[in-house]
Design a protein around this motif. Structure first.
Motif, mmCIF file in Angstrom:
data_model
loop_
_atom_site.group_PDB
_atom_site.id
_atom_site.type_symbol
_atom_site.label_atom_id
_atom_site.label_comp_id
_atom_site.label_asym_id
_atom_site.label_seq_id
_atom_site.Cartn_x
_atom_site.Cartn_y
_atom_site.Cartn_z
ATOM 1 N N ASN A 1 20.439 33.307 -23.917
ATOM 2 C CA ASN A 1 19.296 33.060 -23.038
ATOM 3 C C ASN A 1 18.117 32.473 -23.813
ATOM 4 O OD1 ASN A 1 20.526 33.999 -20.685
ATOM 5 N ND2 ASN A 1 19.949 36.114 -21.095
ATOM 6 N N TYR B 1 14.142 34.591 -19.740
ATOM 7 C CA TYR B 1 14.321 34.418 -18.305
ATOM 8 C C TYR B 1 13.333 33.403 -17.744
ATOM 9 C CZ TYR B 1 16.854 38.832 -18.770
ATOM 10 O OH TYR B 1 17.736 39.808 -19.156
ATOM 11 N N PRO C 1 18.437 34.320 -15.733
ATOM 12 C CA PRO C 1 18.617 34.114 -17.174
ATOM 13 C C PRO C 1 18.592 32.623 -17.523
ATOM 14 C CG PRO C 1 20.229 35.673 -16.320
ATOM 15 C CD PRO C 1 19.547 35.082 -15.130
ATOM 16 N N LYS D 1 20.142 31.097 -19.769
ATOM 17 C CA LYS D 1 21.480 30.575 -20.074
ATOM 18 C C LYS D 1 22.089 29.920 -18.838
ATOM 19 C CE LYS D 1 24.797 33.529 -20.187
ATOM 20 N NZ LYS D 1 25.724 34.642 -20.561
#
Length: 270
Positions: free
Chosen positions: A107, A142, A156, A158
């Motif tokens: 993340n 985030y 997140p 990612k």
């Protein structure tokens, strides 16, 4: 005599460590105050220099966390921890934590990619696979969105850096697409004139690129007109709703029928 020496040594040791603990506590309090004021100062400087809010929300927590880690190392050193052994312990802990928090590290890397590539920024309206909303903040791990019905969604980094998303705010203009059906018995030239009049008279519709009004389909029950107009991105929903209402009113005024699915039921007397 031996007991007296032991008590005296214990007293000296307690006094020494009491002083060190007080110094460490004082350093902790002063250090936290300085870090808080420094991050507040940096926030104001970033705002004054009009630094991208996305970068601000990402950098400030990172700077604060790094300074607090350095403060913790300084306090541990003051209390007598050897720097080399302390670094080795930190390295071992960091390795273990890194294995345990692979998702969080992903993340963090995703957040860096978002800041570098800038697929979106704070204030943009984006749509992902599962959510849509206005970007409120890009944090270290985030990104937070505010939905149109005022819910806060935390995603997140990612997921946002490794999947497709739609950014509705990146361009200054947007195209609004409509489909209007009319009966096969209606005058298509009259309908086209009505639609042209509506589009050309609306103050929020941009005339360049030129609006398109064409017959797009010969449907089972209706002739479908495609109407495509351009506007500023902030006017999208205003035009979307106003044209729907205006077309219905003008069609009714000119006796233009908008077909809808119907079912004929035949009852047999037998």
């Amino acid at each position: 005599m031996g007991d007296f020496i032991d008590v005296e040594q214990l007293y000296d040791l307690a006094m020494t460590y009491s002083v060190k603990l007080l110094q460490a506590l004082l350093l902790l309090i002063i250090g936290l105050i300085i870090i808080k004021r420094l991050t507040s100062f940096l926030r104001k400087r970033f705002e004054r220099r009009k630094l991208d809010p996305s970068v601000r929300s990402f950098l400030l927590p990172g700077i604060s966390l790094s300074l607090k880690i350095l403060l913790g190392i300084s306090i541990a050193t003051m209390l007598g921890a050897e720097m080399t052994s302390f670094v080795a312990i930190i390295g071992s802990i960091g390795f273990a934590v890194g294995l345990a928090l692979q998702g969080s590290l992903a993340n963090f890397a995703g957040g860096l990619l978002i800041l570098v590539l800038k697929p979106y920024k704070v204030g943009d309206y984006i749509e992902t696979k599962d959510h849509s909303g206005t970007v409120n903040e890009i944090q270290i791990f985030y990104t937070t969105l505010d939905t149109p019905d005022n819910k806060r969604v935390i995603i997140p980094n990612k997921e946002l850096s490794n999947s497709s998303l739609i950014n509705y705010s990146i361009n200054k203009t947007r195209r609004v697409d409509f489909k209007f059906g009319i009966s096969y018995d209606d005058d298509i030239k009259l309908v086209k004139d009505i639609l042209n009049n509506i589009v050309s008279s609306h103050s929020l519709i941009i005339q360049e690129p030129e609006p398109k009004i064409v017959i797009g389909e010969h449907g089972d029950n209706a002739i479908i007109f495609y109407v495509r107009v351009w506007c500023k991105r902030e006017d999208y929903w205003t035009i979307f709703y106003e044209l729907q209402e205006r077309v219905k009113l003008d069609f009714d005024q000119n006796n233009i029928n908008i077909p809808y699915p119907q079912m004929d039921v035949h009852v047999s007397n037998s």
